[in-house]
Write an enzyme that holds these catalytic residues in place. Structure first.
Site, short mmCIF file in Angstrom:
data_model
loop_
_atom_site.label_atom_id
_atom_site.label_comp_id
_atom_site.label_asym_id
_atom_site.label_seq_id
_atom_site.Cartn_x
_atom_site.Cartn_y
_atom_site.Cartn_z
N GLU A 1 0.86 -1.20 0.00
CA GLU A 1 0.00 0.00 0.00
C GLU A 1 0.89 1.25 0.00
OE1 GLU A 1 -1.54 0.80 3.94
OE2 GLU A 1 -3.35 1.78 3.15
N ASN B 1 -7.12 6.08 -1.74
CA ASN B 1 -6.00 5.19 -1.46
C ASN B 1 -6.18 4.00 -2.41
OD1 ASN B 1 -4.13 3.43 -0.36
ND2 ASN B 1 -4.63 3.93 1.76
N LYS C 1 -9.41 1.82 -1.92
CA LYS C 1 -9.62 1.28 -0.56
C LYS C 1 -10.97 1.68 0.02
CE LYS C 1 -7.05 1.18 3.87
NZ LYS C 1 -5.77 1.65 4.47
N GLU D 1 -6.13 8.73 7.73
CA GLU D 1 -6.64 8.28 6.42
C GLU D 1 -8.02 8.84 6.13
OE1 GLU D 1 -5.93 4.39 4.71
OE2 GLU D 1 -4.85 3.86 6.53
N CYS E 1 -4.70 -2.98 2.93
CA CYS E 1 -4.43 -2.89 4.37
C CYS E 1 -5.61 -3.20 5.28
CB CYS E 1 -3.82 -1.53 4.71
SG CYS E 1 -3.07 -1.57 6.35
N ASN F 1 0.35 -0.93 5.40
CA ASN F 1 1.24 -0.14 6.26
C ASN F 1 0.62 -0.22 7.64
OD1 ASN F 1 3.15 2.21 4.69
ND2 ASN F 1 1.49 1.34 3.47
N1 CDT Z 1 -2.97 1.48 6.53
C1 CDT Z 1 -3.87 0.87 7.32
O1 CDT Z 1 -5.01 0.65 6.91
N2 CDT Z 1 -3.47 0.53 8.55
C2 CDT Z 1 -4.35 -0.02 9.52
C3 CDT Z 1 -3.98 0.47 10.88
C4 CDT Z 1 -5.16 0.61 11.69
S1 CDT Z 1 -4.86 1.53 13.12
C5 CDT Z 1 -5.67 2.99 12.86
C6 CDT Z 1 -4.41 -1.53 9.54
O2 CDT Z 1 -5.51 -2.07 9.62
O3 CDT Z 1 -3.38 -2.19 9.53
#
Ligand code: CDT
Length: 308
Positions: free
Chosen positions: A46, A106, A123, A142, A168, A193
């Site tokens: 991502e 995204n 996304k 985000e 993600c 990420n």
């Molecule tokens: N990038 C991304 O979607 N990261 C999320 C972190 C969530 S914490 C606010 C994940 O689900 O890994």
């Protein structure tokens, strides 16, 4: 046997000051490794071209725009598309997309082996928040910088297999896998990420975070009889650690390849798409076994409603 040799190209940290060109050079180096390993398809993370910028609070729209791509491919990424075409490798990677009519997503794209974009996904499940949150150890903005995707969960026939993409946080939602499962998906690629630390619970350790990531992907693979390839951007970005844990999961839910580092690292597995057939014809033959008359809450209701 319909074999696709898949490379999961985990990227190590990308600092705020790193240029797109520097990152693309790293991605091209991973592609060369993948070519040597005989890969047909390489999956990148991502927001592969930049640092995970949603951790940074920004109020200036022009500054925000610097993290987005108005075209794909563009000047910085054309060498990646050229290298992929030269090697005859299909690729998928994520980036921040800015549309001509001013929308921000995204996004991830999927190419064929000639470097043509054959699929785009935006996304759907955006985590985090819109305003600065003083309660968190660090920000996850985000919901501030992106709109929820407007394309649903499409799948495409590519390299003789049904492929779909997720990004993600999507990997934690069974609805994502089932939407694609209902279209016969055989391979779900997703980049992530994920901070190594929970910004709202400092006691939650890395082991638990890696476990939840793997649990989500292995369950999604098994319950939809599909391959799942999850690829991290990992390492310490300007003092903010991201976890690794990139994996390739077979349609029985077993992890068949796993990254060991938090650096640029290629994991490879020869994935037979025909391995999906058994589960799809037996225990997860949706046409025979699903009972949609009992599932109306899933699309009719968002949050919990307790019975009266
Ligand atoms: N990038 C991304 O979607 N990261 C999320 C972190 C969530 S914490 C606010 C994940 O689900 O890994």
């Amino acid at each position: 046997m319909r074999e696709i040799v898949i490379g999961g190209a985990q990227l190590g940290a990308i600092q705020k000051s790193d240029s797109r060109e520097a990152v693309v050079a790293r991605m091209i180096a991973l592609l060369s490794q993948a070519a040597t390993a005989g890969c047909d398809l390489v999956v990148f993370p991502e927001l592969a071209l930049t640092t995970f910028f949603p951790r940074w609070w920004m109020e200036d729209a022009d500054e925000v725009e610097t993290w987005f791509e108005a075209e794909m491919p563009n000047e910085a990424t054309q060498p990646l598309f050229d290298a992929a075409k030269q090697h005859g490798i299909a690729i998928t990677f994520g980036y921040a997309e800015s549309t001509p009519d001013g929308h921000h997503y995204n996004t991830s794209i999927l190419t064929d082996k000639e470097g043509n974009i054959v699929g785009k996904y935006r996304k759907v499940h955006l985590p985090g928040h819109v305003e600065f949150d003083t309660e968190r150890a660090f920000q996850h903005l985000e919901k501030r910088y992106f709109e929820p995707g407007d394309l649903g969960f499409p799948v495409w026939k590519n390299l003789d297999a049904w492929m779909g993409m997720a990004i993600c946080n999507d990997r934690r939602w069974p609805e994502m896998y089932r939407e694609m499962g209902l279209q016969g998906v055989e391979l779900i690629t997703l980049g992530y990420n994920t901070p190594s630390v929970n910004s709202q619970d400092g006691n939650e350790g890395l082991a638990q975070r890696l476990y939840h990531s793997e649990l989500s992907m292995t369950a999604g693979a098994y319950q939809n009889a599909s391959w799942v390839v999850g690829v991290a951007k990992a390492g310490d970005e300007d003092g903010h650690p991201l976890m690794g844990g990139s994996i390739i999961v077979d349609p029985n839910g077993f992890v068949v390849a796993r990254a060991e580092t938090e650096e640029d690292e290629l994991i490879v597995h020869a994935c037979d798409m025909d391995m999906c057939n058994f589960g799809k014809k037996t225990i997860f033959d949706f046409a025979r076994h699903r009972r949609i008359e009992h599932y109306s809450r899933i699309t009719g209701q968002t949050g919990v409603v307790y019975p009266k």
